[in-house]
Each structure stands twice: as structure tokens, then as C-alpha cells.
Design a protein around this motif. Structure first.
Motif, PDB file in Angstrom:
ATOM      1  N   GLN A  21       0.969  -1.287  -0.086  1.00  0.00           N
ATOM      2  CA  GLN A  21       0.046  -0.032   0.054  1.00  0.00           C
ATOM      3  C   GLN A  21       0.791   1.233   0.065  1.00  0.00           C
ATOM      4  N   THR A  22       0.269   2.290  -0.502  1.00  0.00           N
ATOM      5  CA  THR A  22       1.027   3.499  -0.745  1.00  0.00           C
ATOM      6  C   THR A  22       0.207   4.641   0.360  1.00  0.00           C
ATOM      7  N   VAL A  23       0.881   5.236   1.193  1.00  0.00           N
ATOM      8  CA  VAL A  23       0.385   5.873   2.078  1.00  0.00           C
ATOM      9  C   VAL A  23       0.995   7.268   2.225  1.00  0.00           C
ATOM     10  N   PRO A  24       0.260   8.251   1.615  1.00  0.00           N
ATOM     11  CA  PRO A  24       0.812   9.719   1.585  1.00  0.00           C
ATOM     12  C   PRO A  24       0.708  10.279   2.907  1.00  0.00           C
ATOM     13  N   ALA A  25       1.760  10.624   3.655  1.00  0.00           N
ATOM     14  CA  ALA A  25       1.750  11.212   4.956  1.00  0.00           C
ATOM     15  C   ALA A  25       1.768  12.773   5.121  1.00  0.00           C
ATOM     16  N   VAL A  26       2.482  13.213   3.844  1.00  0.00           N
ATOM     17  CA  VAL A  26       2.654  14.782   3.876  1.00  0.00           C
ATOM     18  C   VAL A  26       2.658  14.915   2.282  1.00  0.00           C
ATOM     19  N   LYS A  27       1.711  15.964   1.942  1.00  0.00           N
ATOM     20  CA  LYS A  27       1.385  16.090   0.627  1.00  0.00           C
ATOM     21  C   LYS A  27       1.571  17.582   0.204  1.00  0.00           C
ATOM     22  N   ASP A  28       2.720  17.827  -0.723  1.00  0.00           N
ATOM     23  CA  ASP A  28       2.820  19.189  -1.170  1.00  0.00           C
ATOM     24  C   ASP A  28       2.703  20.261  -0.470  1.00  0.00           C
ATOM     25  N   VAL A  29       3.521  20.113   0.969  1.00  0.00           N
ATOM     26  CA  VAL A  29       3.481  21.177   1.920  1.00  0.00           C
ATOM     27  C   VAL A  29       4.757  22.116   1.742  1.00  0.00           C
ATOM     28  N   SER A  30       4.211  23.624   1.943  1.00  0.00           N
ATOM     29  CA  SER A  30       5.589  24.528   1.750  1.00  0.00           C
ATOM     30  C   SER A  30       5.422  25.150   3.365  1.00  0.00           C
ATOM     31  N   LEU A  31       6.517  25.457   3.875  1.00  0.00           N
ATOM     32  CA  LEU A  31       6.415  26.225   5.203  1.00  0.00           C
ATOM     33  C   LEU A  31       7.774  27.072   5.445  1.00  0.00           C
ATOM     34  N   THR A  32       7.613  28.070   5.677  1.00  0.00           N
ATOM     35  CA  THR A  32       8.978  28.828   6.169  1.00  0.00           C
ATOM     36  C   THR A  32       8.541  29.607   7.509  1.00  0.00           C
ATOM     37  N   VAL A  33       9.880  29.100   8.337  1.00  0.00           N
ATOM     38  CA  VAL A  33       9.899  29.649   9.728  1.00  0.00           C
ATOM     39  C   VAL A  33      10.776  30.716   9.752  1.00  0.00           C
ATOM     40  N   ASP A  34      10.779  31.757  10.133  1.00  0.00           N
ATOM     41  CA  ASP A  34      11.810  32.982  10.377  1.00  0.00           C
ATOM     42  C   ASP A  34      12.542  32.659  11.569  1.00  0.00           C
ATOM     43  N   ARG A  35      13.785  33.100  11.755  1.00  0.00           N
ATOM     44  CA  ARG A  35      14.683  33.151  12.626  1.00  0.00           C
ATOM     45  C   ARG A  35      14.076  33.980  13.925  1.00  0.00           C
ATOM     46  N   GLY A  36      13.946  33.329  15.010  1.00  0.00           N
ATOM     47  CA  GLY A  36      13.377  33.829  16.219  1.00  0.00           C
ATOM     48  C   GLY A  36      11.834  33.610  16.262  1.00  0.00           C
TER      49      GLY A  36
END
Length: 352
Positions: A21-36
Motif C-alpha cells: 500500500q502507498t500511504v501519503p503522509a505529507v502532501k505538497d507542503v511548503s512552510l517557512t519559519v523565520d529566525r526567532g
């Protein structure tokens, strides 16, 4: 002033293959975390949040996408380079992962082996770290002698041993009681402030996010369904799941359950209304103004003001009583003042 990104995830997919089986756990996620930042990633179990965050230090290699941390392409690093990069990314977990046969000082010292420090320098650093988390007197104790909150403080001290710039907290308060959770969150907030530490907080509790985060992303079924600064998310949630999390964190759900059990005698002259307001609106003598202007009487059944990132957010549930046309004018006055109105019934809330 524009902040500098310290973590950039772009178009991340994580797919697992299990028994054909193929299980997609994360799908096309973009995330930016700034310093601090103290960035909260919130979602129920199975939402994909822990899998996503393990991509940051390549404990989980993504199926697709790019990972940039501190300007480095994490996916392109060789083993030695990756080890060096990981030293700048500390992690703490729900179950502490302490070594029971070692003293507290030895647990904190363990990551310093191979750091090129003398024995004396290591001792001094361990003492400084234990002081930082408020456990100086526990240096010679063993994990079995500590409370859950103290164990998590040891885990935090150990995670800080190599002077990381990022600390990932993966459900680190989930096993703690509410008072201890508050203390650990306050410690993370202080470390963020005093050390300039960037914190990524993974949790299923919006209450924890509310306490310390400045930004939040909500995950469901492997996708980020909503993101933004804390005040905007709490004051203008767009997705039903986000609203559910917020209502639980602000205890509005519990309050409404109790209110709905009362005999309120609602009719055209009596309406049950929820009023939500942000910032300066909370300072206005609203109830008094509605009576003076429109002879509308408001019986407060529930009231709450949260201070998020130094911004007040208010919630009132009231029965408003008056002539129908006066009620309409009162509601328009509220809207003009930037107050969100929701008409409530025990069965079917309807947003105005």
C-alpha cells in the motif's frame, strides 16, 4: 523589518510504502519559519505534523521537495556534514528519552562527547545548562528521582548542549499535567527570548500554541489547511478544524454546552449572540453603549479575554433583549465597530 528565514520547506511530499500500500503522509507542503519564531504546527494524531518536522533535520527524507535550513540544502549533505548540521537542531519529545543509568549531569553531558571540549569545559557547560533550566541541585540525581516536568527540563538542557539555533518540540508537553505544561512552555518562551532560539512546536493542543507561539499552521490529512500569525488565526479562522481547535482552547465549547442547557426564552425580542472582538474594540464599554443608544439590554452568560502577542481578543456570549428594529441597529453598531456577531441556537449556529 523583514525577518530572515531559517527553515524553508518547499513542496514536501512524504509517502510510505507498507505491505503493497502507498500511504501519503505529507502532501505538497511548503512552510517557512523565520529566525526567532515560535512556530506552532497543530493537528490531530495522524495529520502528518511530526513526519513533516522530521524532514527538517532529515530524520525523514522526503519523497519530493526541498529542505533549506540555515541556508544549507539539507538533502544534499553528506553524512559528516549532516551530523554537523543536526547539532544546530535540538529536539525534545513526549517521552524524554533519558538514560536511566546515568545521572542528570551525565545525561546532559552525553551530546558533548566528541565536541572538542576539555573535561572541565564540559563540566562547566553542563552546570550552566542545568542552571538555565532550573535544575542545578539535581545534577547528581537519576531520572527515576525526578518528576515528569523535571525530566523534560533535563531533555531541554541536553537538547541545548551543542548550542542549537533551532529547537523542535514534538508533543513535548503531551504527557504533562496542565500546571507543568505551562511551566515548560514558559521555559521555551524564555529560551526563545534570551538565546534567540527558534522553536518549532508540534502539538495537538491549540492551548499550547496560544500560550507561546507567534505563528501557527494547522495540518489535516497531510496538508496545511490554514496558516498565519497567531492573532489573525485566532480572530479570523477560516477552516472548520481551526475553529474547533480555537473553541476548545478558549473553552467556548464548554461554555456553550452549559448555556444551551438553560431555558433562555428566546424569541424575536431575545436573541442569543456571540460577540468576538480584537484589540482596541475590547476597551469600549460596549454593553453600556448598546443600552444608551438602542435600549438593548445584554445579559452576559459568558465572557473571556485572551492576550495573544500583546493583543486582547474578547469573546462574549449574551442574550440581547429589545425591540426587533432596535436589535438590528445594535447589531449593525457592533459590526461597524469591528465586532463579529454569531447568532446562536442550541442546534444550528448561524454566522451573521
Amino acid at each position: 523589518m523583514t525577518k530572515e528565514p531559517i527553515i524553508e520547506l518547499k513542496n514536501i511530499d512524504v509517502t510510505f510504502h507498507n505491505k503493497g500500500q502507498t500511504v501519503p503522509a505529507v502532501k505538497d507542503v511548503s512552510l517557512t519559519v523565520d529566525r526567532g519564531d515560535i512556530y506552532g504546527v497543530v493537528g490531530y494524531s495522524g495529520a502528518g505534523k511530526s513526519t513533516l518536522v522530521r524532514v527538517i533535520n532529515r530524520l525523514q527524507r522526503p519523497t519530493a521537495g526541498t529542505v533549506t535550513v540555515n541556508g544549507q540544502d539539507i538533502l544534499a549533505l553528506r553524512s559528516g556534514e549532516l551530523r554537523a548540521a543536526r547539532k544546530k537542531i535540538g529536539m525534545i519529545f513526549q517521552h524524554f528519552n533519558l538514560m536511566n543509568a546515568r545521572t542528570i549531569a551525565d545525561n546532559v553531558d552525553y551530546p558533548l562527547k566528541g565536541a572538542g571540549l576539555s573535561r572541565q569545559e564540559r563540566r562547566e557547560k553542563v552546570a550552566k545548562l542545568l542552571d538555565l533550566v532550573g535544575l542545578s541541585e539535581k545534577a547528581k540525581d537519576y531520572p527515576a528521582q525526578l518528576s515528569g516536568g523535571q525530566k523534560q527540563r533535563v531533555a531541554i538542557a541536553r537538547a541545548l548542549a551543542n548550542d542549537p539555533e533551532i529547537l523542535i518540540s514534538d508533543e513535548a508537553t503531551s504527557a504533562l499535567d496542565p500546571k507543568t505544561t505551562t511551566q515548560i512552555l514558559e521555559l521555551l518562551k524564555r529560551l526563545n527570548r534570551e538565546l534567540g532560539l527558534t522553536v518549532v512546536l508540534i502539538t495537538h493542543e491549540m492551548e499550547a500554541v496560544k500560550e507561546i507561539c507567534n505563528k501557527v499552521a494547522v495540518m489535516e490529512n497531510g496538508e496545511i489547511i490554514e496558516r498565519g500569525d497567531l492573532v489573525t488565526i485566532f480572530s479570523e479562522p477560516k477552516q472548520p478544524l481551526t475553529r474547533d481547535f480555537i473553541n476548545t482552547a478558549t473553552q467556548i465549547d464548554q461554555a456553550l454546552d452549559k448555556i444551551y442547557k438553560q431555558k433562555l426564552g428566546l424569541d424575536d425580542h431575545h436573541r442569543l449572540v456571540q460577540l468576538k472582538y480584537v484589540g482596541a474594540s475590547t476597551d469600549a464599554p460596549l454593553i453600556t453603549e448598546l443600552f444608551k443608544r438602542y435600549q438593548v439590554v445584554s445579559n452576559i452568560l459568558y465572557g473571556n479575554v485572551e492576550i495573544l502577542q500583546d493583543t486582547p481578543l474578547g469573546n462574549l456570549v449574551v442574550v440581547m433583549a429589545g425591540e426587533p428594529d432596535q436589535l438590528e441597529q445594535a447589531w449593525q453598531y457592533c459590526r461597524d465597530a469591528g465586532i463579529e456577531i454569531t447568532f446562536l441556537t442550541p442546534k444550528d449556529p448561524e454566522v451573521a
